[in-house]
Design an enzyme around this catalytic site. Structure first.
Site, short mmCIF file in Angstrom:
data_model
loop_
_atom_site.label_atom_id
_atom_site.label_comp_id
_atom_site.label_asym_id
_atom_site.label_seq_id
_atom_site.Cartn_x
_atom_site.Cartn_y
_atom_site.Cartn_z
NE ARG A 239 -2.80 0.31 3.42
CZ ARG A 239 -2.08 0.59 4.52
NH1 ARG A 239 -1.46 1.75 4.62
NH2 ARG A 239 -1.99 -0.28 5.50
CE1 TYR B 149 -18.03 11.17 -15.22
CE2 TYR B 149 -17.21 11.20 -12.97
CZ TYR B 149 -17.72 10.51 -14.05
OH TYR B 149 -17.92 9.17 -13.95
CG ASP C 256 -11.11 16.04 -14.41
OD1 ASP C 256 -10.40 15.46 -15.27
OD2 ASP C 256 -12.11 15.51 -13.89
CE LYS D 8 -13.78 7.84 -17.73
NZ LYS D 8 -14.09 9.05 -16.99
C1 LIG Z 1 -14.62 9.45 -15.70
C2 LIG Z 1 -14.26 10.80 -15.18
C3 LIG Z 1 -13.96 10.99 -13.82
C4 LIG Z 1 -14.06 9.88 -12.80
O1 LIG Z 1 -13.11 8.90 -12.98
P1 LIG Z 1 -13.33 7.34 -12.62
O2 LIG Z 1 -12.06 6.72 -13.09
O3 LIG Z 1 -14.54 6.87 -13.35
O4 LIG Z 1 -13.51 7.25 -11.14
C5 LIG Z 1 -13.58 12.27 -13.43
N1 LIG Z 1 -13.52 13.29 -14.32
C6 LIG Z 1 -13.82 13.14 -15.62
C7 LIG Z 1 -13.74 14.30 -16.55
C8 LIG Z 1 -14.20 11.89 -16.10
O5 LIG Z 1 -14.52 11.74 -17.39
#
Ligand SMILES: *Cc1c(COP(=O)(O)O)cnc(C)c1O
Length: 387
Positions: free
Chosen positions: A53, A106, A179, A204
């Site tokens: 961890r 999001y 983000d 993503k």
């Molecule tokens: C998918 C997404 C998240 C969240 O991420 P997870 O990996 O699904 O927890 C946060 N911000 C954006 C812009 C996203 O597309």
């Protein structure tokens, strides 16, 4: 080889954290599954490794790669994007502190901030981030600790001036959190533009193959890094070794993928613009997009995401969403395969009925790396289903 910050993006992507294994010369560093490490006498650790961890060489390699690509000094890899966001907020905020965030953030981010962390005394004000006066007013009205932006935003594809927003955040005594999931570090590096923290859903574009869920935080300040690193270790939302390995492998090809995603999306957006069924095409690569000039300035290309609004309203949007075959109807984005999403009922269902709600005549396309003629042909046949 070791990597220098003067080297190009793709060189850093392939080599950062990826030195060959010294004993055998294995070009791809081995994947370390061990949850614990032998000690040479009590507390006498080999290279700092004690327990999985707290540290794992495969995760460390990914973290080094992420820091090199986002132009940060420290990166932290998590089990999901939301786990990263949760750790970030708990590391740097306290009850009574406030977040000013985009009014098209999001949905999962808004749900975490409002419904989970709201219960622990974290306040929030959603605003239109492209309106800097509105951000300034919202930040001044509360004990604002974070200004939180997605650019391009999801799914409205708004572009915010990161450099100007950093100034607004810093003047208010707050940190700017970007983000960077939609752009990825290949298209835009917010830390270079004055942001304090970059967060990612590596699920993503960074992972890029729709086969691993993960998240990341990158910073360029040792004090912030120490606080985030402590929470990553103490709450334990770390990525596992296999997830870290898959993410590293995806990240090596991010540059070539983003070029193709961007080129495909540009062609699809231009095709959509000519269609009589379409009310609006939201893509920053189109000169008609209100954020086009700004996007040209702060991004390398315009990315693979497009939102489309239909004159035929909800019925037309739903019909198209359910009529494609190359585009798969599914949540998520950023993989090599094209995905179709109806945000109002899918990715953004959690913000339905709030001020973050998404228009019901909107679909969101994640353009993959397939041949663009096939993407356009698929949309063309789907459009024939609209009455
Ligand atoms: C998918 C997404 C998240 C969240 O991420 P997870 O990996 O699904 O927890 C946060 N911000 C954006 C812009 C996203 O597309």
């Amino acid at each position: 080889m070791s990597v220098s910050e003067n080297q190009g993006f793709n060189t850093r992507a392939v080599h950062a954290g990826q030195a060959f294994e010294p004993r055998t010369g294995a070009v791809v560093p081995p994947l370390h599954f061990s949850s614990t490490y032998a000690q040479d006498g009590i507390g006498n650790l080999r290279d700092g490794y004690e327990y999985g961890r707290g540290g794992n060489p495969t995760r460390d390699a990914l973290q080094e790669q992420l820091a090199a690509l986002e132009r940060g000094t420290h990166a932290y890899s998590f089990s999901s994007g939301l786990a990263a966001e949760d750790s970030l907020i708990r590391a740097l905020m306290r009850p009574g502190d406030h977040i000013v965030l985009g009014n098209d953030a999001y949905g999962g981010t808004y749900r975490l901030i409002s419904r989970v962390l709201g219960e622990w005394g974290i306040g929030n004000t959603p605003v239109d981030m492209s309106d800097l006066d509105a951000v300034q007013a919202a930040a001044a009205a509360n004990k604002t600790r974070f200004v939180w932006v997605e650019t391009p935003s999801n799914p409205m594809m708004k572009i915010t001036d990161i450099e100007a927003l950093a100034q607004v955040a810093h003047d208010a005594g707050a940190l700017l959190i970007v983000d960077n999931t939609f752009a990825s570090p290949y298209l835009q590096t917010p830390l270079d533009l004055g942001a304090d923290v970059v967060v990612h859903s590596t699920t993503k574009y960074i992972g890029g193959h729709s086969d691993v869920v993960g998240g990341a935080i990158v910073v360029k300040d040792a004090e912030l890094a120490e606080k985030i690193g402590f929470v990553q270790f103490a709450v334990g939302a770390v990525s596992g070794p296999m997830d870290a390995f898959l993410t590293t492998r995806g990240l090596k090809t991010l540059g070539v993928r983003m070029d193709r995603h961007s080129d495909n999306a540009q062609a699809v957006a231009e095709w959509l613009l000519e269609r009589p069924e379409v009310e609006a095409v939201l893509y920053p690569g189109l000169p008609s997009h209100p954020g086009h000039e700004l996007a040209k300035k702060q991004m390398k290309k315009f990315g693979g995401m497009i939102s489309v609004q239909f004159k035929g309203g909800e019925a037309a949007a739903r019909k198209v969403a359910e009529s494609t075959s190359v585009f798969t109807l599914a949540e998520s984005l950023g993989g090599i395969e094209s995905l179709m999403n109806y945000p109002s009922e899918m990715t953004h269902a959690s913000v339905k009925g709030t001020e973050l709600a998404v228009p019901v005549n909107l679909i969101r396309l994640s353009c993959g790396i397939e041949d663009v003629e096939d993407l356009i042909a698929d949309l063309e046949q789907a459009f024939t289903h609209i009455q």
